[in-house]
Design a protein around this motif. Structure first.
Motif, mmCIF file in Angstrom:
data_model
loop_
_atom_site.group_PDB
_atom_site.id
_atom_site.type_symbol
_atom_site.label_atom_id
_atom_site.label_comp_id
_atom_site.label_asym_id
_atom_site.label_seq_id
_atom_site.Cartn_x
_atom_site.Cartn_y
_atom_site.Cartn_z
ATOM 1 N N UNK A 1 0.784 -1.295 -0.038
ATOM 2 C CA UNK A 1 0.006 0.084 -0.134
ATOM 3 C C UNK A 1 0.900 1.239 -0.071
ATOM 4 N N UNK A 2 1.886 0.983 -0.696
ATOM 5 C CA UNK A 2 2.997 2.232 -0.954
ATOM 6 C C UNK A 2 2.501 3.098 -2.061
ATOM 7 N N UNK A 3 2.919 4.521 -1.882
ATOM 8 C CA UNK A 3 2.811 5.177 -2.918
ATOM 9 C C UNK A 3 2.901 4.978 -4.544
ATOM 10 N N UNK A 4 2.001 4.729 -5.272
ATOM 11 C CA UNK A 4 2.505 4.297 -6.900
ATOM 12 C C UNK A 4 2.007 3.016 -6.954
ATOM 13 N N UNK A 5 1.688 2.200 -6.013
ATOM 14 C CA UNK A 5 1.298 0.885 -6.066
ATOM 15 C C UNK A 5 -0.071 0.641 -6.702
ATOM 16 N N UNK B 1 -5.373 16.517 11.793
ATOM 17 C CA UNK B 1 -5.843 16.227 13.225
ATOM 18 C C UNK B 1 -6.953 16.652 13.333
ATOM 19 N N UNK B 2 -7.827 15.747 14.328
ATOM 20 C CA UNK B 2 -9.014 15.850 14.733
ATOM 21 C C UNK B 2 -9.994 15.137 13.850
ATOM 22 N N UNK B 3 -9.605 14.634 12.528
ATOM 23 C CA UNK B 3 -10.606 13.942 11.771
ATOM 24 C C UNK B 3 -10.119 12.695 11.541
ATOM 25 N N UNK B 4 -11.255 11.805 11.321
ATOM 26 C CA UNK B 4 -11.052 10.351 11.133
ATOM 27 C C UNK B 4 -10.283 9.785 10.004
ATOM 28 N N UNK B 5 -9.581 8.811 9.951
ATOM 29 C CA UNK B 5 -8.677 8.264 8.813
ATOM 30 C C UNK B 5 -9.934 7.890 7.928
ATOM 31 N N UNK B 6 -9.496 7.963 6.706
ATOM 32 C CA UNK B 6 -10.605 7.394 5.576
ATOM 33 C C UNK B 6 -9.750 7.113 4.394
ATOM 34 N N UNK B 7 -10.399 6.435 3.428
ATOM 35 C CA UNK B 7 -10.228 6.045 2.051
ATOM 36 C C UNK B 7 -10.849 6.843 1.078
ATOM 37 N N UNK B 8 -10.287 7.554 0.095
ATOM 38 C CA UNK B 8 -11.076 8.371 -0.855
ATOM 39 C C UNK B 8 -10.724 7.822 -2.309
ATOM 40 N N UNK C 1 -2.111 -1.584 9.094
ATOM 41 C CA UNK C 1 -3.105 -0.776 9.266
ATOM 42 C C UNK C 1 -3.716 -0.447 8.032
ATOM 43 N N UNK C 2 -3.169 0.009 7.170
ATOM 44 C CA UNK C 2 -3.444 0.383 5.721
ATOM 45 C C UNK C 2 -4.257 -0.674 5.048
ATOM 46 N N UNK C 3 -3.647 -1.987 5.173
ATOM 47 C CA UNK C 3 -4.333 -3.378 4.833
ATOM 48 C C UNK C 3 -5.760 -3.389 5.232
ATOM 49 N N UNK C 4 -5.905 -3.227 6.757
ATOM 50 C CA UNK C 4 -6.999 -3.647 7.486
ATOM 51 C C UNK C 4 -8.073 -2.300 6.880
ATOM 52 N N UNK C 5 -7.426 -1.113 6.908
ATOM 53 C CA UNK C 5 -8.573 -0.317 6.450
ATOM 54 C C UNK C 5 -8.951 -0.241 5.151
#
Length: 254
Positions: A91-95, A113-120, A138-142
């Motif tokens: 899950x590295x940049x460019x993959x 800061x103060x906002x939830x992690x998310x995927x767009x 963590x990115x894999x689970x997300x």
């Protein structure tokens, strides 16, 4: 009511210039049914009253279809064996990740800061907004959680649109299930009102998902692959053969 199964056996028949192994299942069905899964396994079901000579005559009529499907499955296995082992995702940049038939580059951004992690999901990228960009697990689970939610939204929207075409037939809206399947893109249990879709369909173009959904919905009217089934498919989706061909051509899994 589900068909009663009386027993199965493996048999062989000479078709063209080769021997084809097939599984013959005797069950309480009206027609001789043929199914060839993605792995090239040939499966036939027929009533106990149907003579073996009749069944093998039926298979000879379908010789071109059977030999082609089995040969295609063998070629796919050969290609997969020749491909080098795929490295684990980082899950590295460019993959590259594939969603709806389009390869999109991973991009990572520091979560505000103060906002939830998310995927767009963007036009050409999948952007991970995370607190720790170096935490691969963590990115894999997300991604797994996000993809599960996204694919359910996509599948259910397509199923709802397809269902509108079947209202006049008195078909109830089926239960939609999603799971990882190795030899099918989808399956249908007409008498239980259940359609199961392969989780990896989300990697294919929308037109392919629509084809699989239409195929399974048509089984609520014709729970076989008879001429009536294919006539219904053509009436509902005139270009289904082209969509099926595109789906079958997809051999590279991300």
């Amino acid at each position: 009511m589900a068909a009663r199964v009386y027993g199965s056996e493996m048999r062989a028949i000479w078709l063209g210039d080769r021997t084809i192994q097939y599984e013959l299942t005797r069950k309480s069905v009206k027609n001789v049914n043929l199914r060839i899964d993605a792995a090239g396994n040939v499966k036939v079901s027929a009533s106990r009253r149907v003579p073996l000579d009749f069944i093998e005559g039926f298979l000879r009529q379908k010789q071109e279809l059977i030999v082609s499907a089995v040969g295609r499955a063998e070629e796919n296995r050969r290609r997969q064996q020749e491909q080098p082992p795929q490295a684990a995702r980082q899950y590295a940049d460019g993959e590259q990740l594939t969603i709806l038939g389009k390869r999109r580059a991973v991009r990572t951004a520091q979560a505000v800061q103060g906002k939830k992690e998310c995927i767009v999901l963007e036009e050409d990228a999948i952007c991970f907004h995370v607190k720790d960009p170096q935490n691969v697990r963590h990115k894999e689970l997300m991604y797994e959680r996000w993809l599960g939610s996204y694919q359910r939204d996509v599948y259910e929207e397509i199923c709802s649109q397809t269902y509108e075409q079947f209202r006049e037939y008195g078909v109830d809206h089926p239960v939609i299930r999603i799971r990882r399947m190795t030899s099918r893109w989808g399956s249908c249990q007409p008498y239980r009102g259940i359609v199961t879709l392969n989780s990896r369909l989300i990697e294919t173009p929308v037109c392919c998902i629509e084809y699989v959904v239409m195929h399974e919905f048509c089984h609520f009217i014709h729970p076989d692959h008879s001429r009536a089934f294919h006539a219904l498919m053509t009436g509902m989706m005139p270009d289904w053969k082209q969509r099926k061909q595109l789906l079958n051509s997809i051999s590279e899994w991300n």
